[in-house]
Motif scaffolding. Sequence first.
Motif, mmCIF file in Angstrom:
data_model
loop_
_atom_site.group_PDB
_atom_site.id
_atom_site.type_symbol
_atom_site.label_atom_id
_atom_site.label_comp_id
_atom_site.label_asym_id
_atom_site.label_seq_id
_atom_site.Cartn_x
_atom_site.Cartn_y
_atom_site.Cartn_z
ATOM 1 N N UNK A 1 -3.224 -2.464 -1.903
ATOM 2 C CA UNK A 1 -3.689 -1.059 -1.828
ATOM 3 C C UNK A 1 -3.019 0.044 -2.180
ATOM 4 N N UNK A 2 -1.653 0.151 -1.713
ATOM 5 C CA UNK A 2 -0.981 1.111 -2.141
ATOM 6 C C UNK A 2 -0.829 1.366 -3.812
ATOM 7 N N UNK B 1 5.502 5.173 -3.898
ATOM 8 C CA UNK B 1 6.201 3.811 -3.963
ATOM 9 C C UNK B 1 5.151 2.763 -3.590
ATOM 10 N N UNK B 2 5.026 1.751 -4.409
ATOM 11 C CA UNK B 2 4.440 0.620 -3.842
ATOM 12 C C UNK B 2 5.383 -0.643 -3.835
ATOM 13 N N UNK C 1 6.406 2.277 -8.741
ATOM 14 C CA UNK C 1 6.228 3.640 -8.942
ATOM 15 C C UNK C 1 4.640 3.749 -9.343
ATOM 16 N N UNK C 2 3.890 4.047 -8.461
ATOM 17 C CA UNK C 2 2.315 4.045 -8.772
ATOM 18 C C UNK C 2 2.071 5.087 -9.663
ATOM 19 N N UNK D 1 9.018 1.304 3.097
ATOM 20 C CA UNK D 1 8.981 2.776 2.159
ATOM 21 C C UNK D 1 7.575 2.680 1.385
ATOM 22 N N UNK D 2 6.925 1.773 1.683
ATOM 23 C CA UNK D 2 5.648 1.616 1.034
ATOM 24 C C UNK D 2 4.711 2.821 0.968
ATOM 25 N N UNK D 3 4.248 3.429 0.072
ATOM 26 C CA UNK D 3 3.409 4.725 0.158
ATOM 27 C C UNK D 3 4.178 6.027 0.306
#
Length: 198
Positions: A65-66, A74-75, A88-89, A130-132
């Motif tokens: 979902x991220x 960050x994903x 990187x999203x 560090x996600x999102x």
Amino acid sequence: MEKQFFPKNFFYRHSKLVAPDLVGCYLIKNNNEKDQIKGIIVETEAYSQEDEACHGYRKKTQSNQSLFGKPGTFYIYKSYGIHHCLNIVTDKENFASGVLIRAVFIPRKNERLASGPGLVTKTFGIDISFNSLEVVNNNSLWISNRESYLEQKDLIQTTRIGISKAKNIKWRWYLKNSRSVSKRLKGDRTPKFKNHLS
């Protein structure tokens, strides 16, 4: 190093446009007030929802979902349950699009220390916590813009690595004069000498 921020809409573009523009940028992590690790991104890969190799190709799930989140965040996921991968999203919200950071050159360290996505996260101590996180608006892990301009001839564009679908799409870019790239294009010899963008 002072943070050099990106233009406002830098990450609000297709991953295949953002990926080559991240080569030459700095990945920086503060472990504490006196301990910082900093390196130059030398290899990236782009993934997008219309691409079968993308995590979000089929649908949004709890684990990916991220990747559908805000561009410029960050994903982070765990590959094969073994090592984390830093992405990187990009593009737009509710659309899976991201750039994988494949290799980083860290000055005054072994040139192969972070020459692969799992080695990048291991070396920088990056995990799912560090996600999102926003790429620029934090003081723990961020990316800073290039200090100098790279020309097209400085980059090699080729196919991605370690995927079973959409293998012929040329959405991988790396710095031609770097000795820290995970895998070079066939026939592209590793440069003999180091320089500031090794």
